[in-house]
Design an enzyme around this catalytic site. Structure first.
Site, PDB file in Angstrom:
ATOM      1  N   ARG A 229       0.985  -1.214  -0.048  1.00  0.00           N
ATOM      2  CA  ARG A 229      -0.200   0.132   0.117  1.00  0.00           C
ATOM      3  C   ARG A 229       0.879   1.171  -0.079  1.00  0.00           C
ATOM      4  O   ARG A 229       1.760   1.301   0.720  1.00  0.00           O
ATOM      5  CB  ARG A 229      -1.199   0.090   1.237  1.00  0.00           C
ATOM      6  CG  ARG A 229      -1.955  -1.021   1.070  1.00  0.00           C
ATOM      7  CD  ARG A 229      -3.028  -0.574   0.321  1.00  0.00           C
ATOM      8  NE  ARG A 229      -4.253  -1.497  -0.028  1.00  0.00           N
ATOM      9  CZ  ARG A 229      -5.500  -1.339  -0.486  1.00  0.00           C
ATOM     10  NH1 ARG A 229      -5.401  -0.164  -1.231  1.00  0.00           N
ATOM     11  NH2 ARG A 229      -6.151  -2.518  -0.466  1.00  0.00           N
ATOM     12  N   GLU A 258      -1.274   8.553  -6.432  1.00  0.00           N
ATOM     13  CA  GLU A 258      -1.089   7.948  -7.940  1.00  0.00           C
ATOM     14  C   GLU A 258      -2.068   8.374  -8.930  1.00  0.00           C
ATOM     15  O   GLU A 258      -3.218   8.813  -8.554  1.00  0.00           O
ATOM     16  CB  GLU A 258      -1.475   6.210  -7.849  1.00  0.00           C
ATOM     17  CG  GLU A 258      -0.554   5.576  -6.920  1.00  0.00           C
ATOM     18  CD  GLU A 258      -0.924   4.053  -6.850  1.00  0.00           C
ATOM     19  OE1 GLU A 258      -1.803   3.381  -7.377  1.00  0.00           O
ATOM     20  OE2 GLU A 258      -0.138   3.420  -6.224  1.00  0.00           O
ATOM     21  N   HIS A 277       1.898   0.428 -10.241  1.00  0.00           N
ATOM     22  CA  HIS A 277       0.910  -0.406  -9.512  1.00  0.00           C
ATOM     23  C   HIS A 277       0.531  -1.635 -10.391  1.00  0.00           C
ATOM     24  O   HIS A 277      -0.380  -1.824 -10.734  1.00  0.00           O
ATOM     25  CB  HIS A 277      -0.291   0.356  -9.289  1.00  0.00           C
ATOM     26  CG  HIS A 277      -0.933  -0.252  -7.941  1.00  0.00           C
ATOM     27  ND1 HIS A 277      -1.733   0.753  -7.271  1.00  0.00           N
ATOM     28  CD2 HIS A 277      -1.412  -1.414  -7.542  1.00  0.00           C
ATOM     29  CE1 HIS A 277      -2.179   0.145  -6.229  1.00  0.00           C
ATOM     30  NE2 HIS A 277      -1.959  -1.207  -6.408  1.00  0.00           N
TER      31      HIS A 277
END
Length: 527
Positions: A229, A258, A277
């Site tokens: 995370r 992000e 990601h």
């Protein structure tokens, strides 16, 4: 039955829905009024992270039974509003475990052998063989922060490659850790001993920024990997520690914000490898997530149990009015007990005495587990708390007796760490007034609400006055208190309801007095 899918999922998931007789409607760019109109007659909704399922959206969905999140995170879903509307929210936590673990291993190899850097230079026409002297993983120490599903999978994979594994996770048993080849240590030791550190803890208020400048100093000459995370690692501090050579390098797949900004300091260093990601981005993971989510939507629409429901109680409707008040009592007792016990929780016992022992208490016990684990787990609830206990190797027992000495019904939650235990008992006064009535055998009458302070001290004149004076000195208002003692002149326990958080300095000042044995600050998050 209509199922609206507003974010792309693998076709295998759509096939599951259609095979079950659902009318599937896709709308991957729906928002605003168009989304409200499309969902007005939908029985099910499937989303990923792109669709914001707000209270307004849920209020517009008159027929909605379930929201399925094709993935783990549910930050984009208003779960409280869904619960108010009677809508189940379910996610797919298992679907991408293997993919995330494998990406973690790949990132570990990438920084150990400078693979991306060497690749880039060779593509630019440089044969830089002598510039890269890699590190072998065999016989190195892997530090794992968070032994959840992904953390355990990573530990097993890298243990099999010859790494020594140490792990920090305050809520998993030593036996469970040992079975996957990990030695449990505290966070400081995990950082100091790790050659490679990998992060797999959920992002909560407690874990946000937990790996910052001081922690990175302990990871001297080590490497950091985060495919878990964003927000857990202080990115500015990490970039600075890589620049000054304290940390040898890092590999990150997740970030606090992000997409990652073009001017991020993480992009300035060759020793920091970044990916956008990609932890769950495999064909198998996408198919698993899609089919798992679709299976749960179908189950909900057919009135069957939903495996990964985040907000759906499982209890007989006719019994619920009798059991409901004890759900809050069990939850509160679990929270208080967990915060009073030092060390790793290995056992949880939930006991019922009196009339409540005749009821189906499965959901009450699950609520007690929720209370115990809530300070640690992101999105823990009474549905997934039993699975969390199993995953963490915590033994859970339930006992019942019709005999009740002092109360018509009593719920007791006891937590143990092997050597010590804490028991907290609660009941109802006047049918609907919840109270904590015993803490470790001391008879009290505490209102389980908001913020509490529990003190243990010698039973002698002036101690309560001292505590009140120190609280006043730090502007902490005492709203209520109850004092109990074992024997005259022995040990006493006092529970205070307070209106604000107790500063560490206040606790330190109290602990410096020889008459004070221990001071604990308990938060019940307003409940």
């Amino acid at each position: 039955m209509k199922v609206l899918v507003t974010d792309p999922i693998d076709d295998a998931g759509l096939d599951v829905l259609r095979d079950a007789g659902c009318a599937v409607e896709t709308g991957y760019e729906l928002e605003g009024e168009a989304l409200l109109e499309a969902i007005s007659d939908a029985d099910g909704l499937i989303v990923r992270s792109g669709t914001e399922v707000t209270a307004e959206v849920l209020e517009a969905a008159d027929e909605l039974v379930i929201v399925g999140r094709a993935g783990i995170g549910v930050d984009n879903i208003d779960i409280d509003a869904a619960t108010d509307e009677g809508v189940i929210v379910a996610n797919a936590p298992e679907g991408n475990v293997r993919a995330a673990a494998e990406h973690t291993v790949a990132m570990t190899f990438a920084i150990a052998r400078s693979i991306p850097q060497a690749h880039a230079r060779l593509k630019d026409g440089e044969w830089a063989k002598s510039d890269y002297l890699g590190a072998e993983l065999d016989s190195k120490t892997l530090g794992v922060v968070g032994l959840g599903r992904v953390g355990q999978e990573v530990a097993k994979k890298l243990d099999s490659l010859g790494m020594d594994v140490v792990a920090f996770d305050p809520y998993i048993s030593e036996d469970r850790a040992a079975r996957i080849g990990a030695e449990l240590v505290d966070l400081e030791a995990c950082l100091e001993r790790a050659d490679f550190l990998t992060i797999h803890t959920p992002l909560t208020p407690e874990t946000e920024g937990m790996i910052a400048e001081n922690e990175l100093d302990l990871l001297e000459d080590g490497y950091l990997v985060n495919v878990g995370r964003g927000g857990i690692v202080d990115e500015d501090a990490l970039a600075a520690k890589v620049e000054d050579g304290t940390v040898a390098g890092a590999a990150l797949d997740v970030f606090a914000e992000e997409p990652l900004a073009d001017d991020s300091p993480l992009l300035e260093h060759d020793e920091i490898v970044v990916t956008p990601h990609l932890g769950a981005s495999t064909e198998a993971a996408q198919e698993n997530v899609a089919t798992s989510t679709a299976d749960q939507v179908v189950a909900a629409l057919e009135g069957e149990p939903v495996a990964n429901a985040l907000n759906a109680p499982s209890i007989d409707e006719s019994a619920f009015p009798r059991v409901e008040p004890y759900i809050e009592i069990a939850d509160t007792a679990g929270k208080v007990a967990a915060q009073l016990l030092e060390g790793r929780i290995e056992e949880i016992e939930v006991a019922y005495e009196g009339d409540i022992a005749d009821e189906d208490t499965e959901f009450v016990t699950a609520s007690a587990l929720k209370g115990v684990f809530e300070p640690l787990e992101w999105q823990v609830n009474a549905v997934n708390a039993p699975q969390i206990a199993e995953d963490r190797g915590v033994d859970v027992t339930e006992s019942k007796t019709r005999q009740a000495e002092d109360f018509q019904s009593l719920v007791s939650v006891t937590v143990r760490n092997g050597d010590d235990e804490v028991a907290v008992e609660g009941t109802l006064f006047a049918g609907d007034d919840p109270r904590i009535v015993r803490v470790d055998g001391y008879r009290v009458d505490a209102i389980p609400h908001g913020k509490m302070v529990v003190t243990r001290n010698t039973d002698e004149p002036g101690v309560i006055g001292l505590i009140g004076s120190v609280m006043g000195e730090y502007d902490v208002n005492i709203a209520g208190m109850f004092n109990a003692r074992e024997t005259h002149g022995g040990e006493a326990l006092t529970v205070y309801n307070v209106d604000s958080q107790v500063p560490d300095a206040a606790k330190q000042e109290l602990n410096e007095d020889d008459r004070i044995i221990r001071v604990d600050y308990i938060t019940l998050n307003g409940h």
